[in-house]
Design a protein around this motif. Structure first.
Motif, PDB file in Angstrom:
ATOM      1  N   ALA A   1      50.269  48.307  10.909  1.00  0.00           N
ATOM      2  CA  ALA A   1      50.119  47.801   9.341  1.00  0.00           C
ATOM      3  C   ALA A   1      49.905  49.287   8.638  1.00  0.00           C
ATOM      4  O   ALA A   1      49.271  50.272   9.232  1.00  0.00           O
ATOM      5  CB  ALA A   1      49.036  46.858   9.179  1.00  0.00           C
TER       6      ALA A   1
ATOM      7  N   SER B   1      53.239  43.398   9.181  1.00  0.00           N
ATOM      8  CA  SER B   1      52.142  42.470   8.941  1.00  0.00           C
ATOM      9  C   SER B   1      51.370  42.207  10.225  1.00  0.00           C
ATOM     10  O   SER B   1      52.011  42.693  11.282  1.00  0.00           O
ATOM     11  CB  SER B   1      52.703  41.181   8.489  1.00  0.00           C
ATOM     12  OG  SER B   1      53.354  40.381   9.384  1.00  0.00           O
TER      13      SER B   1
ATOM     14  N   SER C   1      48.470  37.838   4.048  1.00  0.00           N
ATOM     15  CA  SER C   1      49.097  36.946   3.221  1.00  0.00           C
ATOM     16  C   SER C   1      48.306  35.655   3.584  1.00  0.00           C
ATOM     17  O   SER C   1      47.774  35.438   4.461  1.00  0.00           O
ATOM     18  CB  SER C   1      50.518  36.638   3.552  1.00  0.00           C
ATOM     19  OG  SER C   1      50.911  36.415   4.562  1.00  0.00           O
TER      20      SER C   1
ATOM     21  N   ASP D   1      49.521  34.633   7.249  1.00  0.00           N
ATOM     22  CA  ASP D   1      48.526  35.664   8.098  1.00  0.00           C
ATOM     23  C   ASP D   1      47.121  34.847   8.472  1.00  0.00           C
ATOM     24  O   ASP D   1      46.605  34.558   9.262  1.00  0.00           O
ATOM     25  CB  ASP D   1      48.230  36.914   7.586  1.00  0.00           C
ATOM     26  CG  ASP D   1      49.517  37.751   7.612  1.00  0.00           C
ATOM     27  OD1 ASP D   1      50.349  37.744   8.509  1.00  0.00           O
ATOM     28  OD2 ASP D   1      49.579  38.761   6.742  1.00  0.00           O
TER      29      ASP D   1
END
Length: 280
Positions: free
Chosen positions: A114, A118, A194, A197
């Protein structure tokens, strides 16, 4: 020792970041890291088995393999840490020494970092690396039972890889098993977590995998890391999934992985036990 998650809403931004700041929590972390990097360079030079084997295009998405003399020997897959945004596989090679002394193979995968990718993408890369090892490992002298382990972010990635068909059992070391709080820390400038995630890459939010998974942490770690390990163990125990909770006395986030270099350490003995259990 209070779990910061229980008072998270009362903490300011600096306190939230400090709750997960392992580097500043350990005064000599830079020296410990540098010693490991230098020892790993020496180990790679002396044990150049099959290095830099790509499982996907890219510099980081490759394996370093250290096959045992016996291709049928068990293999430890070790996934490095660095909060998903730093470090590289080459700088953890020396951690192969402890289990290799028992005649095991060792395999160390790399992955992209990252914010270029992601956390969910990193999880997918580790699974792709295991697909490659399952298909190609025997050609490089690794055909035995596979135990997965990892430290810090690698502990999280080991937990996420436990359901892969290649994996017989696993051990997380100082892992983070719930990603939610990290979105409120300065780590998120790199991770950019997110909602997907959090829900799809937090082991504490996912169905329990019924394979043995030991959960180790240093007794001198930050409370947030200690409670993450304890919570994940409780989550698994509630579903009667096997695996010990292994606090390591006096160890902090950085000294705990030195045990992987010692053939008779608690972590190595635990890995040996995992393989024996899986063989039954």
């Amino acid at each position: 020792m209070q779990n910061p998650d229980t008072i998270w809403s009362t903490l300011g931004a600096a306190a939230r970041s400090a709750a997960y700041d392992n580097t500043n929590a350990v005064a000599n972390s830079a020296a410990l890291n540098q010693e490991r990097i230098e020892a790993s360079a020496a180990y790679r030079a002396a044990h150049g088995g099959a290095l830099d084997l790509a499982y996907q295009p890219g510099e980081r998405t490759a394996w370093d393999l250290y096959p045992a003399a016996d291709p049928a020997a068990p293999c430890l897959v070790f996934i490095h840490g660095g909060y998903w945004w730093k470090n590289r596989r080459q700088d953890f090679a020396c951690l192969a020494a402890g289990i290799a002394a028992h005649g095991w193979s060792v395999a160390v995968p790399g992955y992209d970092l990252a914010p270029a990718v992601s956390v969910s993408a990193i999880v997918a890369q580790i699974r792709a690396s295991l697909d490659w090892l399952q298909a190609q490992g025997a050609a490089h002298g690794i055909a035995g039972r596979v135990i997965v382990s990892g430290w810090s972010a690698g502990g999280h990635l080991a937990a996420m890889a436990l359901d892969h068909p290649l994996i017989a059992a696993g051990m997380g070391i100082s892992g983070v098993y719930e990603l939610g709080p990290l979105r409120d820390t300065n780590l998120n400038q790199y991770l950019r977590l997110s909602d997907d995630d959090l829900t799809q890459a937090s082991p504490l939010r996912l169905p329990v995998v019924d394979k043995e998974f030991a959960i180790a942490y240093g007794a001198a770690e930050l409370p947030a890391l200690i409670h993450s390990s304890r919570d994940f163990h409780a989550h698994r125990a509630a579903s009667q999934a096997p695996g010990v909770l292994l606090p390591v006395a006096h160890a902090d986030h950085f000294t705990i992985i030195a045990q992987l270099r010692e053939p008779d350490s608690r972590l190595i003995r635990c890995i040996l036990d995992l393989e024996r259990f899986a063989a039954r």
